[in-house]
Motif scaffolding. Sequence first.
Motif, PDB file in Angstrom:
ATOM      1  N   ARG A 101       6.192   6.811 -15.789  1.00 40.96           N
ATOM      2  CA  ARG A 101       5.818   6.656 -14.174  1.00 40.96           C
ATOM      3  C   ARG A 101       6.394   5.301 -13.041  1.00 40.96           C
ATOM      4  O   ARG A 101       6.168   4.204 -13.875  1.00 40.96           O
ATOM      5  CB  ARG A 101       4.760   7.069 -13.601  1.00 40.96           C
ATOM      6  CG  ARG A 101       3.899   8.058 -13.602  1.00 40.96           C
ATOM      7  CD  ARG A 101       3.241   8.403 -13.988  1.00 40.96           C
ATOM      8  NE  ARG A 101       2.027   8.476 -12.255  1.00 40.96           N
ATOM      9  CZ  ARG A 101       2.888   9.701 -11.663  1.00 40.96           C
ATOM     10  NH1 ARG A 101       2.906  10.990 -12.338  1.00 40.96           N
ATOM     11  NH2 ARG A 101       2.260   9.538  -9.931  1.00 40.96           N
ATOM     12  N   GLY A 135      -2.096  -4.172  -8.495  1.00 36.00           N
ATOM     13  CA  GLY A 135      -0.844  -3.780  -7.568  1.00 36.00           C
ATOM     14  C   GLY A 135      -1.353  -2.198  -7.552  1.00 36.00           C
ATOM     15  O   GLY A 135      -2.148  -1.511  -8.373  1.00 36.00           O
ATOM     16  N   TRP A 136      -0.283  -1.418  -6.595  1.00 43.63           N
ATOM     17  CA  TRP A 136      -0.415   0.507  -6.631  1.00 43.63           C
ATOM     18  C   TRP A 136       0.604   0.521  -7.405  1.00 43.63           C
ATOM     19  O   TRP A 136       2.117   0.392  -7.800  1.00 43.63           O
ATOM     20  CB  TRP A 136       0.186   0.276  -5.626  1.00 43.63           C
ATOM     21  CG  TRP A 136      -1.273   0.140  -4.348  1.00 43.63           C
ATOM     22  CD1 TRP A 136      -0.655  -0.765  -3.525  1.00 43.63           C
ATOM     23  CD2 TRP A 136      -2.167   0.652  -4.455  1.00 43.63           C
ATOM     24  NE1 TRP A 136      -2.376  -1.403  -2.349  1.00 43.63           N
ATOM     25  CE2 TRP A 136      -3.081  -0.191  -2.779  1.00 43.63           C
ATOM     26  CE3 TRP A 136      -3.412   1.322  -4.829  1.00 43.63           C
ATOM     27  CZ2 TRP A 136      -4.292  -0.443  -2.635  1.00 43.63           C
ATOM     28  CZ3 TRP A 136      -4.282   2.007  -4.040  1.00 43.63           C
ATOM     29  CH2 TRP A 136      -5.010   0.975  -3.321  1.00 43.63           C
ATOM     30  N   GLU A 137       0.923   1.979  -8.210  1.00 43.76           N
ATOM     31  CA  GLU A 137       1.689   2.472  -9.210  1.00 43.76           C
ATOM     32  C   GLU A 137       2.938   3.060  -7.765  1.00 43.76           C
ATOM     33  O   GLU A 137       3.044   2.539  -6.560  1.00 43.76           O
ATOM     34  CB  GLU A 137       1.724   3.446  -9.452  1.00 43.76           C
ATOM     35  CG  GLU A 137       1.927   4.334 -10.732  1.00 43.76           C
ATOM     36  CD  GLU A 137       1.986   3.456 -11.165  1.00 43.76           C
ATOM     37  OE1 GLU A 137       2.066   3.630 -12.713  1.00 43.76           O
ATOM     38  OE2 GLU A 137       1.501   2.369 -11.466  1.00 43.76           O
ATOM     39  N   ARG A 155       2.819  -3.340 -14.166  1.00 41.62           N
ATOM     40  CA  ARG A 155       1.799  -2.927 -13.831  1.00 41.62           C
ATOM     41  C   ARG A 155       1.080  -4.041 -14.764  1.00 41.62           C
ATOM     42  O   ARG A 155      -0.591  -4.112 -14.649  1.00 41.62           O
ATOM     43  CB  ARG A 155       1.998  -2.301 -14.031  1.00 41.62           C
ATOM     44  CG  ARG A 155       1.889  -1.101 -15.408  1.00 41.62           C
ATOM     45  CD  ARG A 155       1.188   0.150 -14.957  1.00 41.62           C
ATOM     46  NE  ARG A 155       2.281   0.610 -16.029  1.00 41.62           N
ATOM     47  CZ  ARG A 155       2.585   2.319 -16.804  1.00 41.62           C
ATOM     48  NH1 ARG A 155       1.898   3.239 -15.413  1.00 41.62           N
ATOM     49  NH2 ARG A 155       3.239   3.225 -17.340  1.00 41.62           N
ATOM     50  N   THR A 196       1.248  -1.371   0.117  1.00 36.33           N
ATOM     51  CA  THR A 196      -0.264   0.069  -0.322  1.00 36.33           C
ATOM     52  C   THR A 196       1.100   1.497  -0.220  1.00 36.33           C
ATOM     53  O   THR A 196       2.409   1.051   0.401  1.00 36.33           O
ATOM     54  CB  THR A 196      -0.439  -0.174   1.151  1.00 36.33           C
ATOM     55  OG1 THR A 196      -0.189  -0.146   2.615  1.00 36.33           O
ATOM     56  CG2 THR A 196      -2.121  -1.104   1.276  1.00 36.33           C
ATOM     57  N   PRO A 197       0.247   2.323  -0.441  1.00 31.32           N
ATOM     58  CA  PRO A 197       1.101   3.849  -0.502  1.00 31.32           C
ATOM     59  C   PRO A 197       1.530   3.867   0.678  1.00 31.32           C
ATOM     60  O   PRO A 197       2.930   4.467   1.176  1.00 31.32           O
ATOM     61  CB  PRO A 197       0.045   4.871  -0.424  1.00 31.32           C
ATOM     62  CG  PRO A 197      -0.825   3.524  -1.569  1.00 31.32           C
ATOM     63  CD  PRO A 197      -0.734   3.031  -1.142  1.00 31.32           C
ATOM     64  N   ALA A 239       0.819  -6.812 -12.906  1.00 33.97           N
ATOM     65  CA  ALA A 239      -0.460  -6.592 -11.494  1.00 33.97           C
ATOM     66  C   ALA A 239      -0.841  -5.567 -11.612  1.00 33.97           C
ATOM     67  O   ALA A 239      -1.354  -4.700 -10.979  1.00 33.97           O
ATOM     68  CB  ALA A 239       0.990  -5.947 -10.905  1.00 33.97           C
TER      69      ALA A 239
END
Lengths: 401, 426
Positions: free
Chosen positions: B255, B179-181, B173, B139-140, B176
């Motif tokens: 990114r 997934g989160w960036e 990604r 998580t972020p 994923a």
Amino acid sequence: MDKLLAARLYAVAVRPYLAGALFALHVVEDRSVPTMAVDAYWRCYVSPSFVSRTPLEELAGVWVHEVSHLLRDHHERGAQYAREHGEQGPGQRLRQNVAADFEINDDIYGDGLPKPAGAVLPAMLGLPDGLLMEEYLRRFSMAGRTPRLAWLDCGSGADGHARPWELGPEGAHGLSRQQRDAVRFRVAEAITGRPGDAPEGWRRWADEAFHPPQPWRQLLGAALRAAVGAPGPGEDHSYRRPSRRSAGVPGVVLPSLRRMPPRVCVVIDTSGSVSDAELGGALLEVAAISRAVGGRRDLVSVISCDAAAGVAVPLCRAENLELIGGGGTDLRSGFARALRSRPRPDVIVALTDGQTPWPSEQPSCRTVVGLFPRPARTVNEEDPDYVPGAPPAWARVVPIG
Amino acid sequence: MTSTTVPSMPAPVPLPAGRPQLSLAENLLTLLRTTTTEPRPDEQLEALTLAVAADLPVLLWGEPGIGKTAALTQLATSLDLPLTTVIASVHEPTDFSGLPIVGEDPAANGVPMAPPQWAVELARAGRGLLFLDELSTATPAVQAALLRVVLERKVGALQLPPGVRIVAAANPRASAADGWELSPPLANRFVHLYWVHDRDVVVRGLGGVWPRAELPRLDPAGLPDAVAFARRAVCGFLNARPTLIHRLPTTETRRGGAWPSPRSWEAAMTLLAFGTAASVSRDVLATLVRGAVGDGPGLELLAHIDRMELPDPDSLLADPASAELPERGDLRQATLEAVVAAVGARPERERWEAGWAVLVRAWETGAPDLLVAPAKALAALRRDGWEVPETVERLAAVVGLARRAEDSVARTAAAAGAKSAAGGRR
């Protein structure tokens, strides 16, 4: 040999941006080569009899053709296509070579560079110009056509299959992968540095050579995930309630994982300039992505917006969603309505072709803009000076399609 | 599910008494796990080892199940480091930033941030390989907490000792789905390596023989030169391209990947120095540099290094007869152009004649068409009273070659013009 080198000078004179690549090729004379061929290590195999019977200016075209195979990385892409589709064998090799030639031949000739006799074109098989090798490969089969094309052989540089005459990776004068990348990179720089000189096809190659475009679905998904995942909405850690793990460790304060499903509001540009098919595809995608990040269907609402904004319709009731509108565009009203709706959305996704004024201030929630591609022209008949602004910097912009 | 007739099995062998079925299974597993290794050059492993040796955090990108963990295990064995695996996505931020423990009188003593057990053990061992798996699904908040671990090697109040190396892994990604960036600040701290499987290695490995990469060895005598070279390369390049010193990724595609910043340029310089001292191949070096600062800036730096290694024009002019010119055509032409430019910068008769001698030398040792542009430029530098040296007559063939090409270009252009004029009339 002199004729061959004079032809290289010719090619450099009419295509100066390819000079570095042309001079980087190492010439190998070989009688067993049908015409001219390249391998993946930037060696160019040449048949002396082919050189003596071909006019100089056509030889120049062949130089540019062969170096294009290498610049466009056809051997790597060909090998990858064969791996993915499990296609092997000599027929397949020929098919890949033909597809690679189609990709090259439809845009390198002309403008001082005559087309060599026998160059194959997509039109010969009734295919459109301007596609990539992989797209051509999906579209034709060699059945029944082999006799006419069987002589064609541009070497392993065109399709990734080794030939008997090639020196292989261990042979002399080969370029390593890093050196090949460096040459390709310098050519791409030469093209982007002087964009006026190079035709459209080469400019596109230069743009994408080292930054291959990603499928927009994944990009949109990533942008949306990042937007809903940012602190605030979505799943993140929070100290608002202690973690259930706290019971096991007295004296320790633990945060707990809380899931707050994101509310996504999709503002759709329904002005005449966006086609229904584009909208339908993008809308489905947004719904699927927001489900994947944990949003429920009733948390996704849709506002159709041309010059005025329609009402926000929750997606669960929008099975037969009617997109109203068709005139000019002003997305500002769409943004305003989205922000007025209660409960407020966590993320606004705007799907538009960008021919619209944008809000002057950053909205109070995260914004993702899905941009449908439009040619740069677009003249407004009523106001010739009108230039649509680019999407603002606070939005994450994903080109769609 | 397909149903097939079960072939008649041979009668089961009676088990020896007192030997339970499970221990037989153990034996079978032991046999399956007994593998050997063979030396085999492996560029990815070489790059990974070098980055780990240089004490830079590495991020391995690769599809799930591709063997990232296996590679890490092998790396730990060959570096003789204990391996600590932490799955970032199942941890909470406090596992990395420290667990606040309320003691007596927090106002006076403060609240200590206690490190978790794995960190304490790692610190106690003094050295080790910390493997942060599944970074992109963290998580972020966890990613933010990891910033400090990766950059300052601090877990809560605990400082990880310098002998600890950090490697992370993430799924691209495309695969994923949930997934989160990766945030750009975190991405900028890593050297990004893209892990792919090699068909031959996998097939041979499943057959029982895994590759053993020869680890790059640093040459003790070459260390000062390596540092001088790396400094010269990076500083010279950034002097020429100052806009590349810091460039945040702007487009969605870039990114979460490598991007240039003073921090990542420092990493690139470190990697250059290590790569030079270990004399690894250019391909490995390219992988590492591109992994640190991104593809475009990395390739530009490598191109700059290529040009740095061209022969010095002035020393070529000093001794043209024994000049060693590069074999590769494009580099050779760049060298000759540099020689002509050097003559033009300080035009003296001796230097001008020496320039011709270099061109003659080039004509004797390589393809003549490369000489056309430099010869023209050198001829244009001629001053009144300077006689063309006799040796230049040997370049007559080059002039012929150039004329032949020019004539042909003009002919084609004229033909095309006539054709379009005819087309216009029609």
